[in-house]
Design an enzyme around this catalytic site. Structure first.
Site, short mmCIF file in Angstrom:
data_model
loop_
_atom_site.label_atom_id
_atom_site.label_comp_id
_atom_site.label_asym_id
_atom_site.label_seq_id
_atom_site.Cartn_x
_atom_site.Cartn_y
_atom_site.Cartn_z
N ARG A 1 0.83 -1.20 0.00
CA ARG A 1 0.00 0.00 0.00
C ARG A 1 0.87 1.25 0.00
O ARG A 1 1.00 1.95 -0.99
CB ARG A 1 -0.94 -0.02 1.22
CG ARG A 1 -2.14 0.92 1.12
CD ARG A 1 -1.86 2.39 1.31
NE ARG A 1 -1.27 2.73 2.61
CZ ARG A 1 -0.87 3.96 2.92
NH1 ARG A 1 -0.98 4.95 2.06
NH2 ARG A 1 -0.32 4.19 4.09
N ASP A 2 1.51 1.55 1.11
CA ASP A 2 2.30 2.76 1.24
C ASP A 2 3.44 2.78 0.22
O ASP A 2 3.81 3.81 -0.30
CB ASP A 2 2.88 2.84 2.67
CG ASP A 2 3.29 4.25 3.05
OD1 ASP A 2 2.75 5.20 2.46
OD2 ASP A 2 4.14 4.39 3.93
N HIS B 1 7.20 4.44 12.36
CA HIS B 1 7.15 4.36 10.89
C HIS B 1 8.21 5.33 10.37
O HIS B 1 7.99 6.54 10.34
CB HIS B 1 5.74 4.78 10.44
CG HIS B 1 5.53 4.76 8.95
ND1 HIS B 1 4.66 3.89 8.35
CD2 HIS B 1 6.06 5.51 7.96
CE1 HIS B 1 4.66 4.12 7.04
NE2 HIS B 1 5.51 5.09 6.78
N HIS C 1 11.07 6.72 7.58
CA HIS C 1 11.54 6.78 6.20
C HIS C 1 13.05 7.01 6.23
O HIS C 1 13.59 7.55 7.19
CB HIS C 1 10.83 7.90 5.44
CG HIS C 1 9.44 7.54 5.03
ND1 HIS C 1 8.95 7.75 3.77
CD2 HIS C 1 8.43 6.94 5.71
CE1 HIS C 1 7.71 7.31 3.68
NE2 HIS C 1 7.36 6.82 4.86
N CYS D 1 6.55 9.70 -0.26
CA CYS D 1 5.32 10.40 0.10
C CYS D 1 5.03 11.37 -1.02
O CYS D 1 5.84 12.24 -1.30
CB CYS D 1 5.47 11.15 1.43
SG CYS D 1 4.03 12.18 1.76
N ASN E 1 10.13 4.21 2.45
CA ASN E 1 10.11 3.67 3.80
C ASN E 1 11.38 2.85 3.99
O ASN E 1 11.99 2.40 3.02
CB ASN E 1 8.93 2.70 3.92
CG ASN E 1 7.60 3.36 3.75
OD1 ASN E 1 7.15 4.07 4.63
ND2 ASN E 1 6.96 3.15 2.61
#
Length: 304
Positions: free
Chosen positions: A17-18, A209, A211, A242, A251
């Protein structure tokens, strides 16, 4: 600070997803299903598999219902979906998501630029989604972006982080992600933010989370482990970035995180070799070398 690191860590795999949502070229539902299935086989207990947002905003996620319908669900694994509103929630419910994810920012400037409203307004909008999740017995996760820094306002005050954590807690979130969306944090800063979050919410339900924009993600994870944080997000092969944060790279790569945790003797329940293969699969499909240092090193070793 704990001198002892946690014995067990949960990794939330966010690549499908991300990670994929920022790919310019459309990735077919079949490839996404194959990726999720490979990750399920690797042993993840939580995979972020879908996003029920308007395809106009995130075209890559338009196949989410198809993906959720096509994956081979592993018993004991939660398949999560991002739900920005009730329409998204209904779609996630129909797709049998196990967990829905709502999101807000710790940065007022980011909130305004990103969704044209204040942090307080953005989180208030999730009240019906949060209630519906609870009414339907779904797990609810809150994600807080720009908790360590913002592309527009720079520093984000600690009390802003505490405020958003409190709002997410009050909505009934089962888990709250503290995200370094632009990857600017360093270990001491990370500990200060995590300690602040832990004053407003149970530490064992807070996740990191990170990056890797400035190459600090593994160091920030280690700094969080020292405080007793036991949940982290990562993305197979370091997929993602992002779309609203200029220059933000992916990420942290799952392979790198698992390699480090294995070396620390921390249990994850994840088979690193299967993750490495999943990373090779998706990287090959995207036509580029994977972004995981550990993944690339382990693949190179195999071909010797």
């Amino acid at each position: 600070m704990h001198n002892q690191l946690p014995k067990h860590v949960k990794i939330v795999e966010v690549g499908p997803r991300d990670g994929l949502q920022n790919e310019k070229e459309a990735v077919s539902a079949a490839v996404k299903i194959e990726l999720v299935d490979r990750l399920s086989r690797a042993g993840f207990t939580n995979i972020e598999a879908a996003s029920f947002v308007s395809p106009k905003w995130v075209p890559q996620m338009a196949t989410s219902a198809e993906v959720m319908a096509g994956i081979a669900r592993r018993p004991g694994t939660l398949y999560s979906a991002l739900t920005p509103n009730m329409q998204g929630f209904e779609a996630a419910l129909a797709a049998q998501a196990d967990e829905v994810v709502i999101f807000g920012s710790a940065s007022e400037a980011f909130s305004q630029r990103n969704i044209n409203c204040s942090i307080a307004e953005s989180i208030a909008r999730f009240e019906p989604v949060a209630k519906a999740a609870k009414d339907n017995g779904l797990r609810l996760r809150g994600s807080i972006s720009c908790a360590f820094g913002c592309p527009y306002q720079g520093d984000v005050p600690l009390d802003a982080v505490a405020d958003v954590v409190g709002r997410m807690r009050d909505l009934g979130c089962d888990e709250i992600d503290i995200a370094d969306t632009i990857g600017v944090s360093t270990p001491r800063k990370t500990q200060a933010v995590m300690e602040t979050a832990a004053r407003a919410f149970a530490l064992d339900r807070i996740s990191g989370h990170f990056h890797d924009t400035y190459g600090q993600a593994l160091a920030n994870i280690y700094a969080s482990l020292e405080l007793g944080v036991t949940i982290f997000h990562s993305s197979v092969s370091g997929l993602g970035g992002c779309p609203y944060a200029k220059g933000a790279t992916g990420n942290v790569a799952t392979e790198d995180v698992v390699y480090m945790l294995n070396g620390l003797g921390i249990e994850t329940g994840i088979a690193l070799d299967i993750v490495v293969e999943a990373g090779a699969f998706i990287s090959q499909h995207l036509g580029r070398k994977g972004a995981s240092r550990a993944g690339n090193a382990l693949l190179a070793k195999r071909t010797l």
